[in-house]
Design an enzyme around this catalytic site. Structure first.
Site, PDB file in Angstrom:
ATOM      1  N   LYS A  27      -6.828   3.368  -3.695  1.00  0.00           N
ATOM      2  CA  LYS A  27      -7.251   3.393  -2.295  1.00  0.00           C
ATOM      3  C   LYS A  27      -7.435   4.834  -1.855  1.00  0.00           C
ATOM      4  CE  LYS A  27      -5.271   2.113   2.232  1.00  0.00           C
ATOM      5  NZ  LYS A  27      -4.179   1.366   2.919  1.00  0.00           N
ATOM      6  N   ASP A  62       0.862  -1.181   0.000  1.00  0.00           N
ATOM      7  CA  ASP A  62       0.000   0.000   0.000  1.00  0.00           C
ATOM      8  C   ASP A  62       0.902   1.237   0.000  1.00  0.00           C
ATOM      9  OD1 ASP A  62      -1.758  -2.129   0.571  1.00  0.00           O
ATOM     10  OD2 ASP A  62      -3.075  -0.850   1.767  1.00  0.00           O
ATOM     11  N   LYS A  87     -10.150   0.301  -2.711  1.00  0.00           N
ATOM     12  CA  LYS A  87     -10.089   0.114  -1.264  1.00  0.00           C
ATOM     13  C   LYS A  87     -10.368   1.422  -0.541  1.00  0.00           C
ATOM     14  CE  LYS A  87      -6.960  -1.125   2.535  1.00  0.00           C
ATOM     15  NZ  LYS A  87      -5.601  -1.575   2.916  1.00  0.00           N
TER      16      LYS A  87
END
Lengths: 485, 323
Positions: free
Chosen positions: B223, B160, B259
């Site tokens: 995300k 991430d 996400k």
């Protein structure tokens, strides 16, 4: 359409989420509401009202004839003396009380309206009922401020208002008519539509609950002849009508040569104009709410989509994909987006006009969709390859049918948008603020929405140009129709 | 899967070769995307929030949401003990009911990856690691890449990363693009989630541009946020990113995951997000390979709702485990 074949592939199938019917108690029969009492029709006539989603008979309702109209107008005339003499602040108290009772009973009224009209509970709960209450609150606020409305000191009411309303927003149209009439000191005789009389009769009960003096509000269910008798009655001072242009013309002929004040809110063929720099995803939502809100049975519906040719394909792809997610079915299910058409008669009219569209060469498209076997249903439909010469681009369909036309330049968009016998609503979609202002300025429509559609507020005046009618409802402007100015 | 992922990433890059040829070309491309009307976007997200998800649909949504959680701990105070506890919870979220699905992943800092890996070994639960000088991303590129390589070497299945919001807001889109490409390269076979920190990008137009920038640069997931700023995942910004992945797939054939992270705490919220997924991107995204929740406290609320559906009674916080 989220039909069975698709849901087989989609594991996230929404379980039924029906709103409970038990919150509303519909009596087997209802009378006319005259002079604060429910009474039978003089000639004993009754008619049935059905749920358009199931064709189930909901109740039997008294049908007002000429004698009943006369009795109601006399009651309203008698009540007018004291009602109009009340200080505005006192009239306001009744209106505020009515508004609060509507809020308290909103779930019951929403379910009732959904049953009688066929529109989804999502809409009656989130649009109709909040707007009904807001309208009464808004005009309650005006009742003691009429001196400051811009019509001079101490403007006077007209007397008895005869009001005839349509079936598409039964309780909301009642609010649009009754709230300003009462705030300004008039009394009313109102006829709800024959397919949707129940919410008006529940409103009669609310008037009693609020302690409204007898005769101030009279409700006369019936058909067109009842409405005609109200309009023609000699002792009616003001006529307000919302409905079809054909009936509006008839009413205008009836009151011609009398001193009755008239406002008409009639049909429309709203142009929803999408420029190439529009926020596409939000424009798609606006197109959907513009034409499929209330199954397109909205006089200000955006029934003509004018899309700039350079983005037509992209926009139509997005629109079709979006229509595939609309959920048609049981109006009482909280997840239903598209409910039933209000009556067999209206369904026949929509069907016939759609067939005309096909016969004239427009291309018809609907998302795959299974319709319920009983009740009145019409799948959301698009027509492409439509030109200004097609019937589906000119006539009001009053159903979930969108005609798609294209344009090349802002000038062409304005010319096509204005090229209609109607002029009720229009929408503009562009991220460019200067274009919104320039185009809105040239559109001949009573309401122009920018980057939105079908947004209503009691503070905003609403009404038409050309054959969409005259007079304004809502806002400060809405007071004028009920004042002797 | 890994080789295909790389092949599609480079195919995507070449499909947008013109748009990414220079800073000005990239700017023209991103600013040419359709604008976002904030009022309309938020209204649509709110309208979808009124969907009523009951009985069987609710049971399905709760299990799906549990299976989509990246169970996260990103604290300065993280210890091996804390991470092992988190791993155990991810593998068996509800010790009283072994039919409860596992979470998708645990998400930790790079130095905790090895511990996390051990804790979830053999369960199928993935280990995701934030990297690239998370959460601010204010470090030199080689430091960020070292951070990524460190996490990958320790066995991270997913990375991430945070974008350089400073560069983005200064209009230096190509710098952001190149950085994502470099991190993608350094991630090797690990799937790459690109965090925009939408709360700092601030406008919806920026979020749409960042979404396309990330997807063009080879993100496997886009995300919303780090969870470390005031505004994190919201229904509206997630809806917008779902529109972006939907449009990107239609244009390129490449499917990218989404996400939302931070601020999703209740089952009710999670179900609303799943409705957004279902009615925007569609059923193809209703799988933890394509949609994740970055969350920690959400899991216990989902478990309590799950117990309620099974038993008809609300249990209470002492009937689910603290992490």
């Amino acid at each position: 359409m989220a039909d069975k074949t698709e849901t087989l592939n989609n594991p996230f199938e929404y379980a039924p989420a029906p709103e409970s019917r038990s919150v509303v108690d519909i009596a087997p029969s209802y009378g006319l509401f005259i002079d604060g009492e429910f009474t039978e029709a003089a000639d004993g006539k009754v008619f049935k009202t059905v749920s358009p989603a199931t064709e189930e008979v909901l109740s039997e309702v008294a049908q007002a004839g000429a004698a009943d109209v006369d009795r109601a107008v006399k009651a309203a005339r008698k009540a007018f003396v004291k009602w109009s003499a009340l200080p505005g602040a006192e009239r306001a108290k009744y209106l505020f009380r009515i508004a609060r009772i509507i809020q308290e009973r909103s779930r019951e009224l929403a379910v009732l309206e959904t049953l009688d009209n066929g529109k989804p509970i999502k809409e009656t709960r989130d649009a109709d009922l909040p707007l009904v209450a807001a309208h009464f609150f808004y005009y309650a606020g005006w009742a003691d401020k009429l001196d400051h409305a811009g019509y001079g000191a101490n403007p006077q009411p007209l007397g008895v208002a005869g009001q005839v309303i349509p079936w598409n927003f039964p309780l909301l149209m009642l609010a649009w008519k009754i709230a300003p009439a009462l705030a300004t000191g008039n009394t009313v005789v109102l006829k709800p539509a024959e397919t949707t009389p129940l919410s008006a009769l529940f409103f009669a009960d609310i008037c009693r609950q609020a302690g409204l003096p007898k005769g101030v509000v009279n409700i006369l269910p019936g058909y067109g002849d009842t409405g005609a008798a109200i309009v023609a009655h000699d002792d009616v001072n003001k006529v307000a009508f919302t409905g079809s242009t054909a009936v509006g013309k008839e009413i205008a002929r009836t009151v011609a040569g009398t001193d009755k004040k008239l406002t008409l809110e009639l049909g429309g063929k709203g142009a929803n104009i999408v420029f190439d720099d529009a926020p596409i995803d939000q424009a798609v939502e606006g197109i959907v709410s513009g034409i499929f809100f209330n199954q397109g049975q909205v006089c200000c519906a955006g029934s003509r989509l004018l899309v700039q040719e350079s983005v037509q394909d992209e926009l139509l792809d997005s629109l079709k994909r979006r229509l595939g997610t609309l959920r048609l079915g049981d109006p009482l299910d909280k997840n239903t987006d598209i409910g039933a058409i209000n009556s067999a008669e209206q369904l026949a009219r929509i069907t016939a006009l759609a067939e005309t569209g096909e016969a004239e060469g427009a291309e018809r498209w609907s998302a795959p969709c299974e319709l319920p076997t009983s009740g009145y249903w019409f799948a959301p439909t698009l027509f492409t390859n439509v030109t200004q010469a097609h019937t589906v681009a000119r006539d009001e369909i009053f159903g979930p049918v969108l005609s798609v036309l294209t344009f090349r330049t802002p000038e062409e968009a304005v010319a096509k948008a204005n090229n209609s016998q109607y002029g009720l609503s229009a929408g503009i979609w562009t991220e460019k603020g200067s274009r919104i202002l320039a185009v809105a300025d040239r559109l001949r429509a009573g309401v122009v929405w920018a980057n939105t559609f079908n947004k209503f507020d009691p503070t905003s005046p609403f009404g038409g140009y050309k054959e969409s009618g005259f007079g304004r409802e809502g806002g400060r402007h809405g007071l004028e129709a009920y004042l002797d100015v | 899967m890994p080789t295909t992922a790389h092949a599609t990433a480079s195919a995507t890059a070449s499909a947008f070769a013109d748009a990414t040829a220079s800073d000005s070309a990239l700017r023209r491309f991103l600013h040419g995307l359709p604008g976002v009307d904030a009022v309309g976007l938020e209204a649509r997200a709110a309208a979808l929030g009124t969907r009523s998800i009951k009985t069987t649909a609710k049971a399905y949504a709760i299990d799906l949401a549990i299976s989509m959680i990246d169970l996260t701990t990103l604290e300065g105070a993280d210890t091996p003990g804390k991470v092992r506890a988190l791993g155990a919870k991810a593998v068996h979220p509800d010790p009283s009911d072994r039919t409860t699905p596992r979470t998708a992943a645990v998400c930790v800092y790079p130095d905790m990856v090895a511990t996390a890996k051990e804790a979830v070994a053999g369960s199928g639960v993935k280990v995701a690691s934030v990297a690239t000088a998370f959460p601010a991303g204010r470090a030199a590129l080689d430091v960020k890449l070292a951070d990524v390589r460190d996490a990958v070497a320790a066995g991270a299945d997913e990375i991430d990363m945070v974008i350089d919001r400073g560069a983005f807001l200064a209009g230096r889109y190509l710098k952001v693009y190149d950085e994502i490409r470099a991190v993608k390269e350094a991630s090797g076979t690990a799937r790459l989630k690109v965090i925009f920190e939408t709360g700092e990008l601030s406008t919806y137009d920026n979020i749409r541009r960042a979404s396309w920038l990330g997807m063009m640069a080879g993100a496997d997931f886009i995300k919303t946020s780090t969870g470390k700023v005031g505004v994190n995942a919201t229904p509206a910004n997630t809806l917008l990113m779902l529109e972006a992945v939907r449009d990107f797939k239609q244009q390129t054939g490449v499917q990218i995951g989404v996400k939302p992270a931070g601020g999703i705490r209740t089952s009710k919220d999670a179900v609303k997000f799943l409705v957004l997924v279902n009615e925007t991107a569609g059923a193809d995204w209703l799988d933890n390979h394509w949609f994740r929740f970055g969350a920690s406290s959400l899991l216990n609320d989902l478990l309590m709702q799950r117990q309620k559906l099974a038993t008809g009674r609300y249990s209470g916080p002492d009937y689910v485990t603290v992490d």
